[in-house]
Motif scaffolding. Structure first.
Motif, PDB file in Angstrom:
ATOM      1  N   MET A   1      -6.986  84.018  57.817  1.00  0.00           N
ATOM      2  CA  MET A   1      -7.767  82.805  57.692  1.00  0.00           C
ATOM      3  C   MET A   1      -9.151  82.968  58.318  1.00  0.00           C
ATOM      4  N   ASN A   2      -9.255  83.779  59.365  1.00  0.00           N
ATOM      5  CA  ASN A   2     -10.535  84.018  60.029  1.00  0.00           C
ATOM      6  C   ASN A   2     -11.552  84.622  59.060  1.00  0.00           C
ATOM      7  N   GLN A   3     -11.097  85.509  58.188  1.00  0.00           N
ATOM      8  CA  GLN A   3     -11.980  86.145  57.209  1.00  0.00           C
ATOM      9  C   GLN A   3     -12.550  85.108  56.232  1.00  0.00           C
ATOM     10  N   LEU A   4     -11.711  84.164  55.821  1.00  0.00           N
ATOM     11  CA  LEU A   4     -12.154  83.118  54.904  1.00  0.00           C
ATOM     12  C   LEU A   4     -13.146  82.183  55.593  1.00  0.00           C
ATOM     13  N   THR A   5     -12.875  81.834  56.834  1.00  0.00           N
ATOM     14  CA  THR A   5     -13.789  80.986  57.597  1.00  0.00           C
ATOM     15  C   THR A   5     -15.136  81.674  57.751  1.00  0.00           C
ATOM     16  N   SER A   6     -15.124  82.963  58.049  1.00  0.00           N
ATOM     17  CA  SER A   6     -16.375  83.727  58.179  1.00  0.00           C
ATOM     18  C   SER A   6     -17.152  83.733  56.869  1.00  0.00           C
ATOM     19  N   LEU A   7     -16.442  83.871  55.758  1.00  0.00           N
ATOM     20  CA  LEU A   7     -17.099  83.874  54.452  1.00  0.00           C
ATOM     21  C   LEU A   7     -17.823  82.542  54.211  1.00  0.00           C
ATOM     22  N   PHE A   8     -17.162  81.446  54.503  1.00  0.00           N
ATOM     23  CA  PHE A   8     -17.802  80.149  54.275  1.00  0.00           C
ATOM     24  C   PHE A   8     -18.961  79.906  55.233  1.00  0.00           C
ATOM     25  N   LYS A   9     -18.898  80.443  56.433  1.00  0.00           N
ATOM     26  CA  LYS A   9     -20.038  80.358  57.355  1.00  0.00           C
ATOM     27  C   LYS A   9     -21.232  81.108  56.779  1.00  0.00           C
ATOM     28  N   ILE A  10     -20.971  82.280  56.231  1.00  0.00           N
ATOM     29  CA  ILE A  10     -22.031  83.086  55.607  1.00  0.00           C
ATOM     30  C   ILE A  10     -22.647  82.323  54.433  1.00  0.00           C
ATOM     31  N   LEU A  11     -21.801  81.741  53.609  1.00  0.00           N
ATOM     32  CA  LEU A  11     -22.278  81.041  52.414  1.00  0.00           C
ATOM     33  C   LEU A  11     -22.993  79.733  52.748  1.00  0.00           C
ATOM     34  N   SER A  12     -22.802  79.214  53.966  1.00  0.00           N
ATOM     35  CA  SER A  12     -23.461  77.959  54.344  1.00  0.00           C
ATOM     36  C   SER A  12     -24.946  78.159  54.651  1.00  0.00           C
ATOM     37  N   ASP A  13     -25.372  79.407  54.787  1.00  0.00           N
ATOM     38  CA  ASP A  13     -26.784  79.710  55.009  1.00  0.00           C
ATOM     39  C   ASP A  13     -27.441  79.983  53.654  1.00  0.00           C
ATOM     40  N   GLU A  14     -28.446  79.183  53.318  1.00  0.00           N
ATOM     41  CA  GLU A  14     -29.063  79.278  51.992  1.00  0.00           C
ATOM     42  C   GLU A  14     -29.642  80.670  51.714  1.00  0.00           C
ATOM     43  N   THR A  15     -30.311  81.252  52.695  1.00  0.00           N
ATOM     44  CA  THR A  15     -30.910  82.575  52.479  1.00  0.00           C
ATOM     45  C   THR A  15     -29.838  83.608  52.161  1.00  0.00           C
ATOM     46  N   ARG A  16     -28.776  83.628  52.936  1.00  0.00           N
ATOM     47  CA  ARG A  16     -27.712  84.609  52.693  1.00  0.00           C
ATOM     48  C   ARG A  16     -27.028  84.367  51.356  1.00  0.00           C
ATOM     49  N   LEU A  17     -26.822  83.100  51.001  1.00  0.00           N
ATOM     50  CA  LEU A  17     -26.215  82.789  49.702  1.00  0.00           C
ATOM     51  C   LEU A  17     -27.106  83.283  48.572  1.00  0.00           C
ATOM     52  N   ARG A  18     -28.399  83.052  48.687  1.00  0.00           N
ATOM     53  CA  ARG A  18     -29.334  83.491  47.647  1.00  0.00           C
ATOM     54  C   ARG A  18     -29.358  85.012  47.541  1.00  0.00           C
ATOM     55  N   ILE A  19     -29.323  85.701  48.683  1.00  0.00           N
ATOM     56  CA  ILE A  19     -29.293  87.169  48.669  1.00  0.00           C
ATOM     57  C   ILE A  19     -28.017  87.656  47.995  1.00  0.00           C
ATOM     58  N   LEU A  20     -26.876  87.088  48.376  1.00  0.00           N
ATOM     59  CA  LEU A  20     -25.607  87.503  47.766  1.00  0.00           C
ATOM     60  C   LEU A  20     -25.630  87.265  46.262  1.00  0.00           C
ATOM     61  N   PHE A  21     -26.193  86.134  45.850  1.00  0.00           N
ATOM     62  CA  PHE A  21     -26.249  85.847  44.419  1.00  0.00           C
ATOM     63  C   PHE A  21     -27.109  86.869  43.682  1.00  0.00           C
TER      64      PHE A  21
END
Length: 119
Positions: A1-21
């Motif tokens: 579950m910690n891995q999933l929580t970390s993923l959503f924390k990462i995705l909550s940052d707009e810059t990181r989400l845009r980079i991943l996209f």
């Protein structure tokens, strides 16, 4: 579950989400990401470092450039990015970013000394 929580924390940052996209679309160097996202290089590098540390992206040095690519092992991340891509018209910022890929070679040609080197 910690891995999933970390993923959503990462995705909550707009810059990181845009980079991943963008990296979901194709591999890019820091200069290209900086140009497409219209953000300062240190901000992009810091986000890439975080993504690399969490094992979501990898880097590959080629001559003076370091290219970043998305690691596709996380099924949850891939599903989220796939869903965003399929509904791209609901996300104008991501749509604009994807259109910015058309200028990736121009941004690569604009790299200054040390800009695309690993941080």
């Amino acid at each position: 579950m910690n891995q999933l929580t970390s993923l959503f924390k990462i995705l909550s940052d707009e810059t990181r989400l845009r980079i991943l996209f963008l990296l979901y679309q194709e591999e890019l160097c820091v200069c290209q990401l900086t140009g497409i996202l219209k953000m300062p290089q240190p901000k992009i590098s810091k986000s890439l470092s975080k993504l690399r540390d969490l094992g979501l992206v990898s880097d590959d040095r080629r001559e003076k450039f370091v290219y970043y690519s998305l690691k596709r092992e996380s099924k949850a991340l891939m599903k989220i990015l796939e869903d965003l891509d399929q509904d791209i018209f609901s996300y104008p910022v991501l749509l604009e970013d994807r259109k910015g890929l058309e200028n990736k070679e121009y941004f690569l040609s604009q790299c200054g000394p040390g800009e695309c080197e690993e941080g």
